[in-house]
Design a protein around this motif. Sequence first.
Motif, short mmCIF file in Angstrom:
data_model
loop_
_atom_site.label_atom_id
_atom_site.label_comp_id
_atom_site.label_asym_id
_atom_site.label_seq_id
_atom_site.Cartn_x
_atom_site.Cartn_y
_atom_site.Cartn_z
N SER A 1 0.84 -1.20 0.00
CA SER A 1 0.00 0.00 0.00
C SER A 1 0.87 1.24 0.00
O SER A 1 1.87 1.33 0.72
CB SER A 1 -0.91 0.02 1.24
OG SER A 1 -1.77 -1.08 1.26
N LEU A 2 0.47 2.22 -0.79
CA LEU A 2 1.16 3.50 -0.85
C LEU A 2 0.43 4.51 0.02
O LEU A 2 -0.74 4.81 -0.22
CB LEU A 2 1.21 4.00 -2.30
CG LEU A 2 2.32 3.41 -3.17
CD1 LEU A 2 1.85 3.24 -4.60
CD2 LEU A 2 3.54 4.31 -3.10
N ASP B 1 -0.54 7.38 12.36
CA ASP B 1 -1.28 7.25 11.11
C ASP B 1 -2.44 6.25 11.26
O ASP B 1 -2.20 5.06 11.48
CB ASP B 1 -0.33 6.79 9.99
CG ASP B 1 -0.98 6.79 8.63
OD1 ASP B 1 -2.12 7.29 8.51
OD2 ASP B 1 -0.36 6.28 7.67
N ASP B 2 -3.67 6.75 11.12
CA ASP B 2 -4.83 5.86 11.25
C ASP B 2 -5.39 5.47 9.89
O ASP B 2 -6.55 5.04 9.77
CB ASP B 2 -5.91 6.51 12.11
CG ASP B 2 -6.39 7.85 11.55
OD1 ASP B 2 -5.90 8.25 10.46
OD2 ASP B 2 -7.24 8.49 12.18
N TYR B 3 -4.59 5.59 8.83
CA TYR B 3 -5.00 5.18 7.48
C TYR B 3 -5.37 3.70 7.48
O TYR B 3 -4.68 2.87 8.10
CB TYR B 3 -3.86 5.45 6.50
CG TYR B 3 -4.15 5.08 5.06
CD1 TYR B 3 -4.94 5.90 4.27
CD2 TYR B 3 -3.60 3.93 4.49
CE1 TYR B 3 -5.19 5.57 2.93
CE2 TYR B 3 -3.84 3.60 3.17
CZ TYR B 3 -4.63 4.42 2.39
OH TYR B 3 -4.86 4.10 1.08
N ASP B 4 -6.44 3.35 6.80
CA ASP B 4 -6.90 1.96 6.75
C ASP B 4 -6.15 1.23 5.63
O ASP B 4 -6.49 1.34 4.46
CB ASP B 4 -8.41 1.91 6.49
CG ASP B 4 -8.97 0.50 6.55
OD1 ASP B 4 -8.17 -0.46 6.73
OD2 ASP B 4 -10.19 0.34 6.39
N TYR B 5 -5.12 0.48 5.99
CA TYR B 5 -4.29 -0.22 5.01
C TYR B 5 -4.97 -1.45 4.44
O TYR B 5 -4.42 -2.10 3.55
CB TYR B 5 -2.94 -0.60 5.63
CG TYR B 5 -2.02 0.59 5.80
CD1 TYR B 5 -1.17 0.99 4.77
CD2 TYR B 5 -2.03 1.34 6.97
CE1 TYR B 5 -0.33 2.08 4.91
CE2 TYR B 5 -1.19 2.45 7.12
CZ TYR B 5 -0.35 2.81 6.08
OH TYR B 5 0.46 3.91 6.22
N VAL C 1 5.99 2.90 0.51
CA VAL C 1 5.23 1.70 0.17
C VAL C 1 5.31 0.75 1.35
O VAL C 1 6.41 0.29 1.71
CB VAL C 1 5.79 1.01 -1.09
CG1 VAL C 1 4.90 -0.17 -1.47
CG2 VAL C 1 5.93 1.99 -2.25
N LEU C 2 4.18 0.46 1.98
CA LEU C 2 4.13 -0.49 3.09
C LEU C 2 3.82 -1.88 2.53
O LEU C 2 2.76 -2.08 1.91
CB LEU C 2 3.07 -0.09 4.11
CG LEU C 2 2.84 -1.09 5.25
CD1 LEU C 2 4.05 -1.18 6.16
CD2 LEU C 2 1.60 -0.72 6.06
N VAL C 3 4.74 -2.82 2.72
CA VAL C 3 4.56 -4.19 2.24
C VAL C 3 4.38 -5.10 3.46
O VAL C 3 5.16 -5.04 4.40
CB VAL C 3 5.78 -4.65 1.41
CG1 VAL C 3 5.54 -6.07 0.88
CG2 VAL C 3 6.05 -3.68 0.26
N ARG C 4 3.34 -5.96 3.40
CA ARG C 4 3.05 -6.85 4.53
C ARG C 4 3.14 -8.31 4.07
O ARG C 4 2.15 -8.90 3.61
CB ARG C 4 1.66 -6.53 5.10
CG ARG C 4 1.55 -5.12 5.66
CD ARG C 4 0.17 -4.81 6.19
NE ARG C 4 -0.82 -4.72 5.13
CZ ARG C 4 -2.13 -4.57 5.35
NH1 ARG C 4 -2.59 -4.52 6.59
NH2 ARG C 4 -2.97 -4.49 4.34
N PRO C 5 4.34 -8.89 4.16
CA PRO C 5 4.55 -10.27 3.68
C PRO C 5 3.68 -11.32 4.36
O PRO C 5 3.48 -12.40 3.80
CB PRO C 5 6.04 -10.52 3.98
CG PRO C 5 6.66 -9.15 3.97
CD PRO C 5 5.61 -8.27 4.58
N LYS C 6 3.13 -11.01 5.54
CA LYS C 6 2.29 -11.99 6.23
C LYS C 6 1.03 -12.31 5.41
O LYS C 6 0.38 -13.34 5.64
CB LYS C 6 1.88 -11.49 7.62
CG LYS C 6 0.89 -10.33 7.60
CD LYS C 6 0.46 -9.95 9.01
CE LYS C 6 -0.61 -8.85 9.00
NZ LYS C 6 -1.05 -8.48 10.36
#
Length: 452
Positions: free
Chosen positions: A217-218, A359-363, A229-234
Motif C-alpha cells: 500500500s502507498l 497514522d490511522d489510514y486503513d491499510y 510503500v508499506l509491504v506486509r509479507p504476512k
Amino acid sequence: MSMEVPKGRVQTLSRSEEVHLKQLWAHLFQHWGIHVNSEQVLAAQKTGPKTADASVANGTSPSSSSHAKNGDAKPSKKSGKLFSKFRKATSSSGSSESKDSRERPRATSAASRRSAEDIEQRYVPSMTHQAFNDLSAKEVSENFWDMIRTDYPDNLILRFLRARKWDTDKALGMLAHTLHWRLKEARPDAIIRGGERAAYEDNETGYIKNIELCKASLHGFDLKGRPVVLVRPKLHHASDQTEDEMKKYCLLIIEQARMFLKEPVDCATILFDLTGFSMSNMDYSPVQYLISCFEAQYPECLGHLFIHKAPWIFPPIWNIIKNWLDPVVASKIVFTKNTEDLAKYLPMKYIPKYLGGDDDYDYDSFNKPTESSDTKLKDIETRDAILKDRKDIIQSFIEATKNWIESSDETTSKKWLDAKISISKELTENYRKLDPYVRSRSTYDLNGTLKV
C-alpha cells in the motif's frame, strides 16, 4: 516547502556530468534519425573523460573538422558502432529546424552473488545492439516519451548515468535494455494505464487477490518527501497467484509509486513490515524479481528499504537474499525494530498506528474502480487535443536539446539548459492534464491520496 535538489540532476549538473548527458542524448538522437551536430561532444567520449570533458565544457573541441563547419553531423566511429546494427531504413523521424527556433530558447514554458564489476559487465556497449536490433527507432522514441510522466526527461536519463557511474556507453546500454524490457517483455506502461480495473476485466484471479489483500500500500512520505510503500509479507502465499500475476502486481505497485513522485524527489521508500511473518509466507521468487527490477530497470528509484521487526526465523533467509544484492541496493537496506527506529526516517504522522505511530489510514481498504470512475477515458477528443499539445512541447524540448548539444560556449550551453528545464516543467503540467484521459483511476485516485 521547497526541497533541495540533489547532485547529479539536471538542475545541479557539474560540467563533466553535463557532457555525459549531452553524449547520451546525441546517441539517442542519432538512433531516432534526428539531425544534430554531435561531433564535439562525441569526440569527448572518444578521447576520454578527463581531458575531453573539460574541453567540451569550455566550448573547444579536441578535434575539429569541416563537418563541424558546414553543419554536417558526421558521427564518430564509436557512435556509429553503437547504432549501425539496429538502424532501420523505415525508422526516420528526423525533424527540420528553422533559424528562428534555433536562435531563441523557449522562455515560457540474480541468483548468485554479483560484485559491482559483475553488474557493470552486463552493460557493455555491444549489448546495446542486442537490445535494439528488433526495435525500430520510432517505437523506441515513442516508448521513451510514454515513459515520461511527471519526470523531467533529463532527470530520467540521469538515473542511468548515475547508476553506471557516468559511463556513457554503459548508461546507454542500460537504458536500451530498459526500453526493450518495457516494450517487448514486461509492458509496465500498459499495466499502469489499465490499473486495477484491468485485472477484473481480464479475470486474473491471483492478480485480483493481491490487489484486494492490499499486500503493498502507498501512503505517506518519509522525512525526505519520498513516497512510502508499506509491504506486509504476512499476507502473501506463493500458491495464491501465478508467477506472471505476481510480477504484474509488483510492476503495478512500482509504477503507481512513480505517480506519487514530484520533482525534485525521484525515488521511493519501501517498508517491509515482518509483523506476523512465518515460513509459510516465504517466497523467494518475488524477492528476486524486485531486486532485478531495482537493479536493472528502475535504477536510482529506491531511497531506503526498511526491514521491520524481523523475526528469529529471518536471519537464514537474509543470508540467502543478501548474496543476490548489488552493493548499491544493499546500502539502502536498514533493519528497524521499533517505532523509535522508524521515526528516524518517517514522521510519526505516517507511521501506522499498529506500529506505534499516529497514522490511522486503513491499510486494508481497497476502492474497486468501476466504469463510471473512468468516464474521461472515453473522451477521445479532449485526449487527442492534449496529446497534440504534448507533441509540440516534446518537439520544443528536442530543438532546445539539439541547440544545447551544439553549443560552442558555456554561456550558450547554460541558456539552452535553462530552456530545457523550463520546457520540462511544461511537459509535467501537460501530463497532469493528460493523465485521467489515458490511465484508469486507481484506489489512490479514488480515495484522494494521489494528486498527480
